[in-house]
Scaffold this active site. Structure first.
Site, PDB file in Angstrom:
ATOM      1  N   GLY A  39     -29.291 -33.061   1.876  1.00  0.00           N
ATOM      2  CA  GLY A  39     -27.914 -32.276   1.620  1.00  0.00           C
ATOM      3  C   GLY A  39     -28.420 -31.338   0.100  1.00  0.00           C
ATOM      4  O   GLY A  39     -27.455 -32.197  -0.694  1.00  0.00           O
ATOM      5  N   SER A  65     -29.557 -27.981  -0.424  1.00  0.00           N
ATOM      6  CA  SER A  65     -29.536 -26.682  -0.762  1.00  0.00           C
ATOM      7  C   SER A  65     -27.593 -25.915  -0.362  1.00  0.00           C
ATOM      8  O   SER A  65     -27.236 -26.874   0.536  1.00  0.00           O
ATOM      9  CB  SER A  65     -30.241 -26.030   0.525  1.00  0.00           C
ATOM     10  OG  SER A  65     -31.584 -25.765   0.090  1.00  0.00           O
ATOM     11  N   GLU A  91     -41.831 -35.463  -0.670  1.00  0.00           N
ATOM     12  CA  GLU A  91     -41.820 -34.110   0.043  1.00  0.00           C
ATOM     13  C   GLU A  91     -43.130 -33.085  -0.054  1.00  0.00           C
ATOM     14  O   GLU A  91     -43.480 -32.786   1.197  1.00  0.00           O
ATOM     15  CB  GLU A  91     -39.939 -33.566   0.188  1.00  0.00           C
ATOM     16  CG  GLU A  91     -40.215 -32.806   0.825  1.00  0.00           C
ATOM     17  CD  GLU A  91     -38.629 -31.338   0.799  1.00  0.00           C
ATOM     18  OE1 GLU A  91     -38.111 -32.232   0.358  1.00  0.00           O
ATOM     19  OE2 GLU A  91     -38.298 -30.796   1.741  1.00  0.00           O
TER      20      GLU A  91
END
Ligand SMILES: Cc1cc2nc3c(=O)[nH]c(=O)nc-3n(C[C@H](O)[C@H](O)[C@H](O)COP(=O)(O)OP(=O)(O)OC[C@H]3O[C@@H](n4cnc5c(N)ncnc54)[C@H](O)[C@@H]3O)c2cc1C
Lengths: 385, 332
Positions: free
Chosen positions: A132, A134, A250
């Protein structure tokens, strides 16, 4: 630029390479019967049975310590296994984010209690997390998040909204970046990461349909969600720094070069038939290989840095920007090749796969940070900002 | 050891191979003085086994040296000579003094043999080439020479008589891969140098009261240049990955295809960012960008090597594309 100067051709250790045959044998059995246009979803595909099976076979959490149910192995081992998942188009989306990002994050910053309650379940392929970060008004400008956790006598009360949250509708928990003190003016200061159980009262998850008709990302609303005092991950106020180190995980992986590979292999199978082979398509096949090969070598070199304990943030941004550009070019180039031929000759399944990847391709350079943001990071690494 | 060697060559080239000298050789001055210095330094024998008087290095070890030939715009075929001397040593043939250009595009003509548009053909002492499947070494002094397009290149023609005196080199050799390996490594050096020059220029040149490197549009162009320069360097490194002195043809195919592609992008961006000054003969940028184009075209352009890779991939009747990617990127 000194960080980038050290990207050298790097060997994958034989112990890691040894995993390839094992995972390949399993995948050949488990996924090749799934049609290509479905496998093309790859890490966007969802199959919790497969995730659990991979967990049982020890293919998840390879880099995590054995005491928390992991494999105690190196980032190279994980690289090899993940590369096989992607190239076979295994629907690995259920556990993907938890295994790639959340578990290493919890390992690095979490309390002993948090490590014990989440990491072993992630390694078993049974517990799924979403990210979470954005919000409707905090995309590229992530520091402007407004979702807020306010202290009360039971812990924290959470209010606000997240958006574009991949797989939230299938996940058990979210790690959310929220404001715990100060105001939006304070930018990076006063942000924290909290672990939110998505079953709690006050949480609403609404899938959003994308342009291809899939629903893989969601809106998530928090309406006075009561969190326990120990919901904070790491130190209160350190959220920004934690998020930045998380993004290096990521951005550096093989998922930034192989998102279109199922399509490429499906097209290749056609080009390998007497009817499908043309001089132009043979050359195109080589063109794509000449792009992918140096990228893979760079991505392996970045993995080498991770294995040495570095945090190759700029290198990861460089590989991701270059890699997602190549991933996006593949459906465009293949379409150009196929639609210069008589339409009736091209296999339908190939066209369906092409259609899916064409529609998914815009997301490749958005998820995980846009092209412009990554170029800004590279420019910073070059000393220009 | 890598670093020590390349530091030594860099120092030598910085002293001896100045931009003035490069310009002078390009406009016709003999490179003999520079070559004599290089010969004496022993770098040309880096790949020759120690028991034959060389340094006994593997191709992987000398990648930084080959790249330096590009980043310093060396106007003699030092990179080619290193590869050619290794080949001669391995084939048990006496190595001549002097520089050697490698050429593969050879045609029989009435009364002789012709190597068209040989890279470094104008400045080399020897040409290593293949005629009717046999590898031979020919002296350029005995050739009729016509200028090529790039200033250092030439088309060379020998008579049958000269050909009959040629030194024969036994064995089967992939001269095309050798040339492309050298071109890719030199390209990677020239690409990195072009990038660094442009980065430096963007930090110095002021417009609107600040360095142009502070503008986001320029920052993003420089980031894209960096991506190409680093991908090309990785590709060229792959092309040189070999435990022996000879490269692997498929790795070379990736190297040449990727560096040639980067050459076009990087040359274009470099000129764009330099504005008008970069377009002048006086400014050094052109020494590099002209080479980017020349070497992109030399030894097979990107399409040529893409076809080589494509045929390999398509002719494998099955298997994942990943497996060819692995075959060119995996190292021990
Ligand atoms: C498939 C998919 C999955 C996603 N999954 C997740 C997830 O699981 N969790 C999560 O938190 N987020 C997720 N995202 C969100 C993603 O991280 C954001 O979309 C991304 O950060 C961009 O934000 P935005 O969409 O608000 O675009 P904006 O920030 O509004 O940007 C719009 C355009 O403006 C450009 N721009 C913005 N600022 C600048 C600047 N300073 N300089 C130059 N250009 C600029 C951008 O590059 C872009 O081109 C996902 C997105 C997609 C597409």
């Amino acid at each position: 630029m000194s960080a980038l100067d050290s990207l050298h051709l790097t060997a994958i250790p034989p112990e890691a390479e040894a995993l390839r045959a094992q995972v390949r044998a399993f995948l050949q059995d488990a996924v090749t019967r799934i049609p290509a246009h479905v496998r093309a979803r790859s890490w966007g595909g969802y199959d919790s049975n497969l995730s659990r099976e991979l967990g049982q076979r020890g293919f998840l959490g390879l880099t995590l310590p054995k005491e928390y149910g992991g494999g105690g192995r190196t980032p190279f081992d994980r690289y090899v296994v993940v590369e096989e998942f992607l190239n076979f188009g295994a629907p690995v989306g259920s556990h993907w984010i938890a295994e790639r990002q959340s578990a290493p994050l919890i390992l690095k910053y979490g309390s002993e209690e948090q490590k014990r309650s989440f990491i072993p379940a992630i390694c078993r392929g049974e517990m799924y997390f979403c990210i979470g970060m954005s919000e409707p008004n905090a995309g590229s400008d992530l520091a402007s998040v407004k979702t807020r956790a306010t202290r009360n006598d039971k812990g924290w009360v959470l209010n606000g909204q997240k958006i574009w949250t991949t797989n939230a509708h299938n996940c058990h928990c979210m790690i959310a970046l929220v404001r715990t003190s100060g105001t939006g003016e304070d930018r990076q200061k006063g942000l924290s990461q909290v672990i939110v159980d998505l079953k709690l009262p006050g949480v609403t998850v609404r899938p959003i349909t994308d342009l291809s008709g899939d629903s893989h990302f969601c809106e998530v609303f928090f309406d006075n969600v009561q969190l326990a005092a120990d919901a904070v991950l790491g130190r209160e106020g350190d959220g920004w720094e934690q998020v930045m180190s998380e993004l290096a995980f990521e951005r550096s992986g093989p998922e930034r070069l192989f998102s279109s590979i199922v399509l490429f292999d499906e097209w290749l199978a056609y080009v390998r038939t007497p009817q499908g082979r043309t001089p132009e398509s043979v050359r195109l096949a080589g063109r794509i290989i000449a792009q992918l090969a140096p990228l893979r070598a760079m991505s392996v070199a970045v993995t080498g840095k991770l294995a040495r304990g570095d945090s190759p943030v700029v290198e990861a941004a460089l590989v991701k920007d270059l890699g997602t550009g190549v991933e996006q070019s593949i459906p465009a180039l293949i379409a150009d090749d196929l639609f210069r031929r008589p339409a009736h000759e091209v296999p339908l399944e190939l066209l369906r796969t092409l259609n899916y990847v064409t529609q998914a391709a815009p997301s490749f350079s958005l998820r995980g940070g846009t092209r412009d943001i990554l170029r800004g990071m590279i420019a910073r690494g070059l000393g220009l900002r | 050891m890598d670093d020590l060697l390349s530091d030594a060559l860099r120092q030598l080239l910085q002293d001896q191979c100045t931009p003035q000298l490069v310009r002078a050789v390009e406009s016709g001055q003999s490179p003999a003085g520079l070559w004599a210095q290089l010969e004496e330094s022993g770098f040309a024998d880096a790949l020759v086994p120690e028991d034959q008087g060389g340094a006994g290095l593997a191709l992987s070890d000398v990648f930084p040296l080959l790249a330096l030939c590009g980043s310093q715009a060396v106007p003699v075929p030092l990179a080619h000579t290193m590869l050619a001397r290794a080949l001669l040593a391995q084939a048990g043939v006496d190595r001549p003094q002097g520089s050697i250009a490698i050429a593969s595009v050879t045609s029989r003509q009435a009364g002789g043999v012709r190597c068209a548009f040989t890279s470094f053909g104008r400045v080399a002492d020897w040409v290593l080439t293949a005629i009717d499947g046999a590898t031979v070494l020919l002296p350029t002094a005995q050739a009729a020479s016509e200028p090529g397009v790039f200033a250092l290149d030439a088309s060379l023609q020998w008579t049958e008589a000269a050909l009959s005196r040629a030194r024969q080199v036994p064995g089967a050799h992939d001269l095309e891969a050798l040339q492309a390996c050298a071109a890719a490594a030199q390209l990677s050096g020239a690409l990195m140098d072009t990038f660094h020059r442009t980065l430096q220029y963007a930090n110095e040149r002021q417009q609107f009261g600040r360095p142009i490197g502070k503008f986001q549009a320029i920052q993003h162009q420089l980031s894209v240049m960096a991506e190409h320069a680093f991908a090309a360097r990785m590709a060229a490194q792959m092309g040189c990955h070999s435990a022996t002195a000879a490269p692997d043809r498929l790795r070379v195919a990736v190297a040449k295809a990727r560096t040639s592609e980067a050459a076009l992008e990087v040359a274009g961006l470099a000129h764009s960012i330099h504005g008008a000054i970069g377009f002048t003969a006086e400014f050094d940028l052109q020494l590099y960008t002209r080479r980017l184009h020349a070497w992109r075209q030399a030894a097979g352009s990107e399409s040529y090597w893409q076809e080589v890779l494509g045929e390999e991939l398509v002719d494998r009747r099955d298997g994942l594309a990943l497996d060819l990617v692995r075959a060119t990127t995996d190292v021990d």
